[in-house]
Scaffold this active site. Structure first.
Site, PDB file in Angstrom:
ATOM      1  N   GLU A 332       0.777  -1.233   0.000  1.00 50.34           N
ATOM      2  CA  GLU A 332       0.000   0.000   0.000  1.00 50.34           C
ATOM      3  C   GLU A 332       0.811   1.286   0.000  1.00 50.34           C
ATOM      4  O   GLU A 332       0.329   2.312   0.509  1.00 50.34           O
ATOM      5  CB  GLU A 332      -0.934   0.006   1.216  1.00 50.34           C
ATOM      6  N   ASN A 333       2.007   1.314  -0.538  1.00 44.68           N
ATOM      7  CA  ASN A 333       2.806   2.544  -0.550  1.00 44.68           C
ATOM      8  C   ASN A 333       1.931   3.738  -0.935  1.00 44.68           C
ATOM      9  O   ASN A 333       1.198   3.691  -1.917  1.00 44.68           O
ATOM     10  CB  ASN A 333       3.944   2.420  -1.573  1.00 44.68           C
ATOM     11  N   HIS A 365      -8.571  -3.513  -1.015  1.00 47.63           N
ATOM     12  CA  HIS A 365      -7.800  -3.691   0.220  1.00 47.63           C
ATOM     13  C   HIS A 365      -6.700  -2.638   0.324  1.00 47.63           C
ATOM     14  O   HIS A 365      -6.554  -1.956   1.356  1.00 47.63           O
ATOM     15  CB  HIS A 365      -7.187  -5.091   0.219  1.00 47.63           C
ATOM     16  N   GLU A 366      -5.927  -2.475  -0.746  1.00 37.38           N
ATOM     17  CA  GLU A 366      -4.794  -1.546  -0.693  1.00 37.38           C
ATOM     18  C   GLU A 366      -5.253  -0.095  -0.605  1.00 37.38           C
ATOM     19  O   GLU A 366      -4.615   0.724   0.078  1.00 37.38           O
ATOM     20  CB  GLU A 366      -3.896  -1.744  -1.919  1.00 37.38           C
TER      21      GLU A 366
END
Length: 948
Positions: A332-333, A365-366
């Site tokens: 997830e950056n 989700h991310e």
């Protein structure tokens, strides 16, 4: 981060000029002190005081009681080696506030040059020392000693460094790819969570040291440079005009593990969401249309989250990029989410429906992490479960709202809820909330319990306090802690204020202790009243007693025959035993606990109570979720010895006609709005049944009546297989398209000759150019491998080598090992692990296929024993892939002798990361062995009496 299990490894650090640079800088600090283990109850409190400093534990009594057993083994391990200091977090006397970072990768030599200027705030004066730089290799730190004392104030630390663009899928690493013209080239990407940012540049690599970042990339002109933020400027590199200097905008305040930069050749598609946020999906060159579906998902999900959280997405862009070599599903950056190709790319023609659903789930989700994890970040890794559990829950909510045609929420029970119940019933399980010392310990803890049970707990909490209070509390929490760090209790506090309910008190019993309860129901009929006596005890998979006498606060709901869609009783069970009285219930009426499986527990009914449920199951009066969990609970109780597996085999006959895909809307959940929702839930019932039957089938492979089991399975599944057929129908739902391959695979593996012949026919046509529907390729490949010969294996390998989609490669790779020929299984393992046929990230898919048969398991175990040292060297001794090899490769045995062999081998293997997985494997094999000892003769007799 997604993919439930992750690779997060550490490596020995080198000095300047070595292959890798480390590095956390500390300007001063006290030496580490060893924590000595003190026995005796009177010494627990001071021991926990020390643990509080190391693990960040609150000194609450409930934590003392629950955590001690999981912490002490770590302490013992440390204190047994007096030369190894206990891990301690960095001191907070020196705070980084900003990084000005420059990176120049050299992809021809796999090296990189870098420089960084770090703005610092020194909170306490440092001591003057000898001006040396000290390397702590084991602690992954360096200590810079200045000859002059540094007073409180603002400083800048300027460093230059070099490092390796490694091939370990962590830190700043290289990725191999093939161009459309067939040329092999390399890109480079980052993966920093939890603590591999130090591999790329010197930093305070802990999540609570948040700072801003100015990133500059110096790259060859023909390559694209991408980072968290939009491009600020581009110019020629003054030292070499064939290079470009790309400067990016300053990031928000964030943790080091969220920094990202990528260099390589990419195409992309782009759009803006309804709030004007720029979204791009980067793909391999020539495949930009494969990013279109993920782009559509992001454009819908991002504004949904902004509305649900009541906080706008805080930066200008939300890029997504497919990385060819990637250890997990996605990361997830902030502003640059990295994905494995199979988690982002969809071929409009050849991707399966299952793959489309997976991409939607992973993207959702991310994007949830952009708020819950990035904007508000856990103070330490102990609370990472909340980030991942929350994202795993809300991904379903987002996809269901943005893509209602998927009916994705209906799959939560089968894919998430029922999945965590299996490992959490092991004695070797662990609480959701486990104290983390060194970040390397995350690989040992974060698994199905943390993700799947964590999300199920959030779902139960959401139901307990209601959506309005949940959203209000969540908004206030995110608002108060934006750009800050926090702990789990802070969220509970906000949700409690919003709902006026004792959230912390209720949630602690679910997050701070392992396992879940079994609710045993005893009935008594008094005229038209049904009196239920309920008792709770921890459910353990082998049926043994719970020595700790754990107890939970359990939400109990009851439905009855007279009102099957209305809860007759709703109580919080906060004692070991309670009594519930139901009015207006006739003597022969059925009752059912845990409507829609909101509560985290299994239910054990008396035989007469269970028998009454056959009628509402057969007539589909019970909701599909309830039908699913009735059979799932019975299967688990059989495994534990509470019932005979014969009871389960009898029960499944009530499901045999579970082929009506248009259940009356009156029996669907209250939030259902269309008929397809109900049909989707029925798909999940079959999905759960298939999973339980496959587990039992792998067990009965160790008997002399396995053929009778296969015949029984054909009888159960043939009706629905014939109903589904082989080809997609014009108006069928998405989930039926996903159910079809599952049923075809089961019926074919159970020896249905018509299905086997049809699979072979379609495979032959596929080779001739009449391509198989992507939705059924997986079972077709598996069946032709199972019933084929060496020439079939060679055809599958050719398809694998020429496939340009990783989705297709994964299907083919899993099929190879499913052959019945021992020699071909051995050749499959060689194909997977020798040479460069298979990427490291995909090796587990090849191994999983090989353990589908009894003979395959024996070959895999022999392979692992003979090659374990090589595997540990290649993947890294702290690699999660070693965990995968153990759990997926060894869990299906049913022989205590093999279990002892496994334990003895790994006791001497010196691979600490697999200690917990080996305990799980040994416990699982013991449970399976006991089932055979207890039920084998009864199952054989059942088959004989029923002419199976």
């Amino acid at each position: 981060m997604v993919d439930r299990r992750q690779i997060i490894c550490r490596r020995k650090l080198g000095v300047r000029g070595a292959t890798l640079l480390l590095l956390i800088i500390t300007l001063s600090g006290k030496s580490n002190k060893r924590l000595l283990l003190i026995t005796g109850k009177s010494k627990v409190t001071p021991l926990l005081g020390a643990l509080n400093r190391v693990f960040g534990l609150a000194p609450a009594e409930v934590r003392r009681r629950i955590y001690l057993s999981s912490i002490l083994p770590k302490i013992i391990m440390v204190t047994e080696n007096n030369d190894k200091p206990l891990f301690q977090r960095l001191p907070i006397t020196i705070i980084p506030t900003h990084y000005d970072l420059t990176i120049q990768p050299h992809l021809d030599t796999f090296k990189f040059d870098g420089s960084v200027i770090i703005d610092l705030q020194i909170k306490e004066p440092t001591t003057s020392q000898d001006g040396s730089v000290q390397m702590d290799t084991e602690g992954e730190r360096i200590k810079v000693n200045f000859s002059n004392k540094l007073e409180k104030g603002d400083y800048q630390l300027s460093l230059k460094f070099i490092g390796e663009v490694n091939n370990k899928m962590k830190g700043f690493y290289r990725c191999k790819y093939i161009t459309p013209s067939g040329e092999t080239r390399y890109a480079a990407s980052t993966q920093f969570e939890p603590s591999d940012c130090r591999r790329a540049f010197p930093c305070w690599d802990e999540p609570n040291f948040k700072a801003t970042f100015d990133v500059t990339m110096i790259t060859p002109k023909q390559l694209l440079a991408i980072s968290n933020m939009p491009v600020k400027s581009e110019s020629e590199f003054k030292n070499d005009k064939s290079w470009t200097v790309t400067k990016f905008e300053r990031t928000p305040v964030m943790s080091t593990y969220l920094v990202a930069f990528v260099v390589g050749e990419y195409d992309y598609v782009e759009t803006k969401d309804s709030n004007g946020v720029s979204i791009k999906a980067y793909t391999p060159v020539g495949k930009k249309e494969h990013g279109r579906f993920a782009l559509e998902v992001a454009a819908k999900v991002l504004p949904f989250y902004a509305d649900y959280f009541g906080i706008k997405y805080p930066i200008a862009k939300a890029d997504m990029i497919a990385i060819p070599d990637f250890a997990m599903g996605a990361m997830e950056n902030w502003g640059l989410i990295t994905y494995r190709e199979t988690a982002l790319l969809i071929d409009p023609k050849f991707s399966s429906m299952d793959q489309r659903q997976r991409v939607a789930i992973v993207v959702a989700h991310e994007l949830a992490h952009q708020w819950f994890g990035n904007l508000v970040t856990m103070d330490w890794w102990t609370d990472l479960w909340l980030n991942e559990g929350f994202a795993t829950w809300i991904e379903y909510l987002a996809v269901d709202k943005c893509f209602p045609e998927f009916d994705i929420w209906t799959q939560f029970i089968a894919d998430t809820f029922a999945s965590f119940l299996v490992p959490d019933a092991l004695k070797s399980s662990h609480p959701i909330e486990v104290p983390i010392g060194h970040p390397a310990e995350i690989d040992e803890i974060f698994d199905a319990i943390s993700y799947l049970k964590g999300s199920s707990v959030i779902r139960m909490l959401h139901d307990y306090i209601g959506d309005d209070a949940f959203r209000k509390g969540l908004h206030n929490y995110l608002k108060e802690y934006s750009y800050k760090n926090t702990i789990t209790k802070n969220l509970w506090s906000h949700l409690a204020k919003a709902s006026n309910k004792p959230v912390d008190e209720v949630m602690s019993s679910w997050t701070l202790q392992m396992g879940y309860p079994l609710i045993t129901v005893h009935e008594q009929q008094l005229n038209k009243q049904r009196v239920l006596k309920l008792t709770q005890q921890r459910f353990i998979c082998d049926g043994s007693n719970d020595d700790e006498n754990l107890q939970w606060k359990v939400p109990i709901t009851v439905v009855t025959k007279s009102q099957p869609k209305t809860v007759a009783q709703n109580v919080l069970m906060d004692e070991r035993e309670i009594t519930i009285t139901l009015d207006n219930v006739n003597e022969n009426d059925w009752i059912k606990l845990n409507q829609y499986s909101i509560g985290l527990y299994r239910v054990k009914y008396e035989s007469k109570t269970l028998e009454r449920l056959n009628e509402p199951i057969s007539s589909k009066i019970l909701s599909p979720q309830d039908r699913l969990m009735v059979q799932n609970d019975v299967a688990a109780l059989c495994n534990a010895g509470h019932q005979s597996f014969v009871d389960y085999l009898k029960l499944l006959r009530a499901y045999k006609n579970e082929d009506n895909f248009t259940v009356n809307i009156v029996f669907c959940p209250p939030h259902s709005i269309n008929m397809s929702f109900c049909s989707m839930l029925i798909v999940q019932v079959w999905k759960s049944i298939a999973s339980n039957i496959e587990d039992l089938s792998t067990l009965l492979q160790y008997t002399n009546y396995f053929e009778e089991m296969k015949k029984y399975c054909r009888d159960i599944f043939s009706t629905i297989q014939q109903k589904l057929g082989w080809d997609v129908r014009p108006d069928e739902s998405a989930l039926l398209a996903m159910l079809r391959p599952l049923i075809i695979g089961i019926v074919g593996k159970c020896g249905d000759q018509a299905v086997i012949d049809e699979a072979k026919r379609r495979f032959k046509q596929h080779l001739a150019g009449d391509l198989i529907d992507p939705n059924i390729r997986k079972p077709v490949y598996a069946l032709v491998s199972l019933y084929g010969d060496e020439s079939t294996q060679e055809e599958l390998k050719k398809l694998y080598k020429t496939a340009d989609m990783m989705e297709e490669q994964s299907r083919l790779l899993r099929s190879l090992g499913q052959t019945r020929n021992p020699e071909l299984i051995q050749k499959t393992l060689q194909f997977v692990f020798e040479g460069d046929n298979v990427r490291m990230q995909d090796s587990i898919a090849g191994l999983v296929g090989c353990v589908s048969s009894k003979i395959g398991r024996d070959i895999v175990w022999k392979f692992l024993k003979g090659n374990w040292t090589k595997l540990a060297e290649r993947f890294g001794e702290k690699s999660s892939y070693l965990v995968y090899f153990v759990e997926y490769g060894l869990s299906d045995f049913a022989d205590e002798e093999v279990s002892n062999d496994i334990k003895t081998f790994f006791d001497n293997a010196n691979t600490p990361i697999v200690t917990r997985p080996i305990n799980k494997v040994v416990e699982t094999i013991h449970m399976r062995s006991e089932v055979l000892k207890r039920d084998s003769k009864a199952i054989e007799e059942f088959f004989r009496k029923n002419n199976v």
